[in-house]
Design a protein around this motif. Structure first.
Motif, short mmCIF file in Angstrom:
data_model
loop_
_atom_site.label_atom_id
_atom_site.label_comp_id
_atom_site.label_asym_id
_atom_site.label_seq_id
_atom_site.Cartn_x
_atom_site.Cartn_y
_atom_site.Cartn_z
N LEU A 284 -4.41 6.06 7.69
CA LEU A 284 -4.21 4.63 7.93
C LEU A 284 -2.73 4.31 8.10
CD1 LEU A 284 -5.66 1.89 8.08
CD2 LEU A 284 -5.35 1.67 5.63
N ARG A 285 -1.89 4.97 7.30
CA ARG A 285 -0.45 4.72 7.42
C ARG A 285 0.08 5.21 8.77
NH1 ARG A 285 1.57 6.74 1.44
NH2 ARG A 285 0.24 5.34 0.21
N THR B 127 9.40 -0.91 6.49
CA THR B 127 10.32 -0.82 5.36
C THR B 127 9.66 -0.16 4.17
OG1 THR B 127 11.29 -2.91 6.13
CG2 THR B 127 11.94 -2.13 3.95
N GLU B 128 8.39 -0.47 3.91
CA GLU B 128 7.67 0.16 2.81
C GLU B 128 7.60 1.67 2.99
OE1 GLU B 128 3.83 -1.51 2.37
OE2 GLU B 128 4.52 -3.35 1.41
N ASN B 129 7.31 2.12 4.20
CA ASN B 129 7.21 3.56 4.44
C ASN B 129 8.56 4.24 4.32
OD1 ASN B 129 4.39 4.65 5.56
ND2 ASN B 129 4.59 2.51 6.13
N VAL C 134 0.82 -1.21 0.00
CA VAL C 134 0.00 0.00 0.00
C VAL C 134 0.85 1.25 0.00
CG1 VAL C 134 -0.21 -0.13 2.52
CG2 VAL C 134 -1.81 1.24 1.24
N SER C 135 1.94 1.27 0.75
CA SER C 135 2.77 2.46 0.79
C SER C 135 3.43 2.73 -0.55
CB SER C 135 3.84 2.33 1.87
OG SER C 135 3.26 2.12 3.12
N LEU C 136 3.59 1.69 -1.35
CA LEU C 136 4.23 1.82 -2.65
C LEU C 136 3.22 1.90 -3.78
CD1 LEU C 136 6.90 -0.97 -2.12
CD2 LEU C 136 7.07 1.42 -1.52
N SER D 93 4.83 -6.00 10.53
CA SER D 93 5.34 -4.73 11.06
C SER D 93 6.63 -4.33 10.35
CB SER D 93 5.58 -4.84 12.56
OG SER D 93 4.41 -5.20 13.25
N CYS D 94 7.52 -5.28 10.16
CA CYS D 94 8.76 -4.99 9.45
C CYS D 94 8.48 -4.58 8.01
CB CYS D 94 9.67 -6.22 9.48
SG CYS D 94 10.29 -6.64 11.12
N GLN D 95 7.52 -5.24 7.37
CA GLN D 95 7.17 -4.88 6.00
C GLN D 95 6.62 -3.46 5.92
OE1 GLN D 95 4.38 -7.50 4.07
NE2 GLN D 95 3.87 -5.98 2.51
N ILE D 96 5.68 -3.12 6.80
CA ILE D 96 5.09 -1.78 6.80
C ILE D 96 6.14 -0.72 7.02
CG2 ILE D 96 3.48 -0.24 8.00
CD1 ILE D 96 1.76 -2.71 8.56
#
Length: 274
Positions: free
Chosen positions: A45-46, A154-156, A4-6, A149-152
């Motif tokens: 949401l982010r 790193t994406e941000n 989603v962040s990307l 959590s790690c994915q979110i």
């Protein structure tokens, strides 16, 4: 969380000007207002996700996460850096938004559902497990929360960095989702096969028991659909399409600059000859 962040960002419209050069603020159209509202929802949401990430990372470090899952984010980060350096280096020039995929309202709803199923409800399940003294529930759901959590996080971090090219940014949710599917399978194995409901259980215990089973199954279904119906067939090809289009544009610009420099040099030589 599914990228989603990307993948998701509100589109921006160019400013409109009159002939005198005075900037005029155009009246937003209905679809622009809807995009602005959707973009505000996604940004909120982010923020909520990042606040939860800090909380999840703390209690995930309490020995509830297997060593393999702790090492996986470090390995993934190192692998992505290697890809960005040797396989898919960034062109250094980005035109417009960094987002790869501009989703519709239906897609934004799909992302919100995924955040609820993958983050909010598992967090409630783990906290409920702490409150009820259900160590089995806490231990089976925590690895999934830790990896998500790690994915979110790193994406941000990489979503706004030009250091990472679109293919590298697309590989991030793909790698994490593949790993989390196996983690969710272990979660399902724990709650469906290793955990039984005692005889003469109360209604609250039965509801809690089936909530854990349903939540594990829902995460497996959602993220399986996410990887096979979105990340692989749509998100990854879109990233490569954008990457090679930018590469072609950069090479075309270099060739144009070379031709212009050659023409200027030739004209200067002709003037000196005259």
């Amino acid at each position: 969380m599914s990228g989603v962040s990307l993948a998701v960002a509100p589109r921006t419209e160019p400013d409109q000007t009159i002939t005198s050069g005075t900037k005029v603020q155009p009246k937003p159209l209905p679809h622009q207002q809807q995009q602005a509202v959707a973009g505000g929802v996604m940004r909120s949401l982010r923020v909520i996700e990042l606040q939860l990430v800090a909380f999840i990372m703390v209690f995930s470090a309490s020995g509830l996460v297997p060593l393999l899952d702790i090492v996986f984010p470090a390995f993934t980060t190192a692998y992505l850096i290697a890809l960005s350096r040797f396989a898919f280096p960034s062109h250094g020039r980005t035109s417009g938004s960094q987002e790869i995929f501009h989703g519709s309202r239906l897609f934004r709803f799909y992302v919100v559902v995924g955040t609820t199923v993958g983050l909010f409800l598992p967090l409630a399940y783990v906290l409920g497990g702490f409150a009820r003294g259900d160590e089995h529930a806490v231990r089976s759901a925590t690895p999934h929360l830790f990896l998500l959590s790690c994915q979110i996080l790193t994406e941000n971090i990489i979503s706004g960095l030009s250091l990472f090219s679109p293919p590298v940014r697309a590989f991030l949710p793909l790698l994490y989702t593949v790993r989390r599917i196996f983690v969710v399978i272990d979660w399902m194995h724990d709650v469906w096969l290793n955990k039984t409901l005692p005889a003469n259980s109360e209604f609250q215990d039965m509801a809690w028991f089936w909530f854990g089973r349903g939540l594990a199954a829902a995460n497996f279904v959602y993220f399986s659909i996410n990887i096979f119906c979105f990340l692989i067939p749509r998100f990854l090809p879109r990233a490569f399409e954008r990457y090679f289009r930018e590469k072609d544009e950069m090479h075309a610009k270099i060739e144009e600059d070379k031709r212009s420099a050659a023409m200027n040099k030739s004209q200067q030589a002709d003037k000196k000859a005259d």
